[in-house]
Write an enzyme that holds these catalytic residues in place. Structure first.
Site, short mmCIF file in Angstrom:
data_model
loop_
_atom_site.label_atom_id
_atom_site.label_comp_id
_atom_site.label_asym_id
_atom_site.label_seq_id
_atom_site.Cartn_x
_atom_site.Cartn_y
_atom_site.Cartn_z
N ALA A 1 39.02 36.99 31.86
CA ALA A 1 39.78 37.43 31.61
C ALA A 1 39.40 39.13 32.65
CB ALA A 1 39.24 38.55 30.32
N MET B 1 34.95 41.26 35.44
CA MET B 1 33.23 42.23 35.45
C MET B 1 32.69 41.19 35.45
SD MET B 1 33.85 45.14 32.81
CE MET B 1 35.31 46.33 32.48
N SER B 2 32.94 39.82 35.62
CA SER B 2 32.28 38.58 35.71
C SER B 2 31.84 37.41 36.83
CB SER B 2 32.32 38.44 34.29
OG SER B 2 33.49 38.19 34.35
N HIS C 1 32.16 37.94 22.36
CA HIS C 1 31.36 36.63 23.39
C HIS C 1 30.44 36.17 22.11
CE1 HIS C 1 32.55 37.22 27.00
NE2 HIS C 1 32.93 38.01 26.86
N ASN D 1 45.64 41.67 31.17
CA ASN D 1 45.89 43.47 31.09
C ASN D 1 46.71 43.53 32.16
OD1 ASN D 1 43.15 43.48 31.34
ND2 ASN D 1 44.29 45.21 32.54
N SER E 1 36.09 37.05 28.20
CA SER E 1 36.62 37.78 26.80
C SER E 1 37.79 36.94 26.45
CB SER E 1 36.43 38.90 27.52
OG SER E 1 35.63 39.36 26.94
N HIS F 1 27.01 39.58 30.43
CA HIS F 1 27.13 40.67 32.35
C HIS F 1 26.61 41.49 32.90
CE1 HIS F 1 30.52 39.06 29.71
NE2 HIS F 1 31.37 39.65 30.41
N HIS G 1 39.90 47.51 25.85
CA HIS G 1 38.78 46.45 24.48
C HIS G 1 39.69 44.87 24.26
CE1 HIS G 1 35.72 43.28 25.54
NE2 HIS G 1 35.38 43.38 23.72
N TYR H 1 26.95 44.37 33.41
CA TYR H 1 26.91 46.07 32.37
C TYR H 1 26.11 45.89 31.23
CZ TYR H 1 31.12 43.87 29.99
OH TYR H 1 31.61 43.05 28.87
N GLU H 2 26.47 45.03 30.93
CA GLU H 2 25.37 44.86 29.54
C GLU H 2 23.88 45.55 30.00
OE1 GLU H 2 26.17 41.48 26.62
OE2 GLU H 2 26.67 40.56 28.48
N1 HPA Z 1 39.58 45.61 34.43
C1 HPA Z 1 38.60 45.46 34.66
N2 HPA Z 1 38.20 43.76 34.22
C2 HPA Z 1 38.56 43.60 33.82
C3 HPA Z 1 40.55 43.51 33.41
C4 HPA Z 1 40.71 45.37 33.85
O1 HPA Z 1 41.42 45.41 34.19
N3 HPA Z 1 41.23 43.40 32.32
C5 HPA Z 1 40.06 42.40 31.59
N4 HPA Z 1 38.69 42.43 32.33
#
Ligand code: HPA
Length: 296
Positions: free
Chosen positions: A114, A218-219, A62, A242, A31, A84, A254, A86-87
């Site tokens: 990310a 998440m990946s 993406h 973050n 990401s 992903h 996001h 989750y998609e």
């Molecule tokens: N949590 C999960 N996935 C992420 C995060 C997060 O804080 N930041 C970027 N991808």
């Protein structure tokens, strides 16, 4: 058509698009990190939609194409965007591109992502090397019949295989050396994968910290597992976009993740231009050693 055949069709198609370039290193961009592909010289693009059976990303940030060319003078194949769980994609779909890279004859993959920083020593915008992972996605992409043809049947493609060194120690050392040349030092940490798409609760983050996680995302983990199944060496690089939920007072979005990714991508691109020649030299050395071994 079997999954194996679909993967081979996609790989054959891609081989035909690469005009003789035979990359041994692949990069998956996470990401907000897509612009790293702009550092690729003499690029050739193949949109995911043109590749037979290839899944297409639905996430903003993406872009969904393959970029092949030279990075630091080294042939490379870059996946700009990934899909992903989750998609709504199945584990087999999520790992389809990695299978294709394996069938293209790659030896090394660099998986970027990310992530949220759990370790309190981390700052937003830092690159962290993955030292290991914790799979809390709720699935393993290898569940189902073992497809031994993804490996050589001896050391790779096995039903059960070792994950002690999922993320290559040797590649991490090369990445550290490349970072030092650029005047940086990289942290190394454990990446915990959850399905998302909601970010975590503060209680989940406290639990994950107690489990030994430094980063959450998440990946990556499904790709690492299938890459190791095929015997590819994996380097994982996370961009802390973050601080994880509850660690800072701000709420997560996001946009924040995407912006922090965008800011660090030049650093990542410059790391790659030093790292890729080092990996290529390391591969050449290993090959020479293997050949000498065979001749003995
Ligand atoms: N949590 C999960 N996935 C992420 C995060 C997060 O804080 N930041 C970027 N991808």
């Amino acid at each position: 058509m079997t999954y194996f055949k679909q993967v081979n069709e996609a790989a054959e198609f891609l081989r035909g698009q690469l005009s003789g370039l035979a990359p041994r290193i692949g990069i998956v961009l996470g990401s907000g990190l897509g612009a790293v592909a702009e550092a690729v010289e003499s690029p050739e693009w193949v949109p995911y939609g043109a590749i037979p059976h290839f899944p297409q990303s639905t996430v903003e940030g993406h872009s969904g194409r393959i970029v092949a060319g030279l990075l630091g003078g080294v042939p490379v194949i870059v996946m700009q965007g990934r899909v992903h769980f989750y998609e709504g994609y199945t584990p087999a779909q999520v790992t389809f591109p990695m299978r294709v890279l394996g069938r293209l004859g790659l030896e090394t993959v660099i998986l970027t992502n990310a992530s949220g920083g759990i370790n309190s020593n981390y700052q937003v915008g830092q690159l962290v090397l993955l030292s290991d992972h914790i799979n809390l996605l709720g699935f393993n992409p290898l569940i189902g019949p073992n497809e031994a043809r993804f490996g050589d049947g001896k050391k790779t493609g096995l039903r059960f295989f070792d994950m002690t060194e999922a993320y290559s120690v040797e590649l991490r050392a090369l990445a550290q050396a490349a970072a030092r040349e650029g005047g940086e030092a990289l942290h190394e940490g454990v990446y915990l994968a959850t399905s998302g798409p909601s970010f975590e609760t503060p209680a989940e983050i406290r639990a994950f910290r107690n489990l030994g996680a430094d980063l959450v995302g998440m990946s990556t983990v499904p790709e690492t597992i299938v890459a190791r199944h095929m015997g590819l060496r994996v380097l994982g690089i996370s961009c802390v976009t973050n601080l994880a939920a509850g660690i800072s007072a701000t709420h997560l979005s996001h946009e924040e993740v995407f912006l922090a990714g965008s800011r660090v991508q030049h650093q990542l691109a410059s790391l790659f231009t030093r790292l890729l020649p080092a990996i290529a030299a390391n591969q050449a050395e290993a090959q020479a050693e293997a050949e000498a071994e065979q001749a003995r």
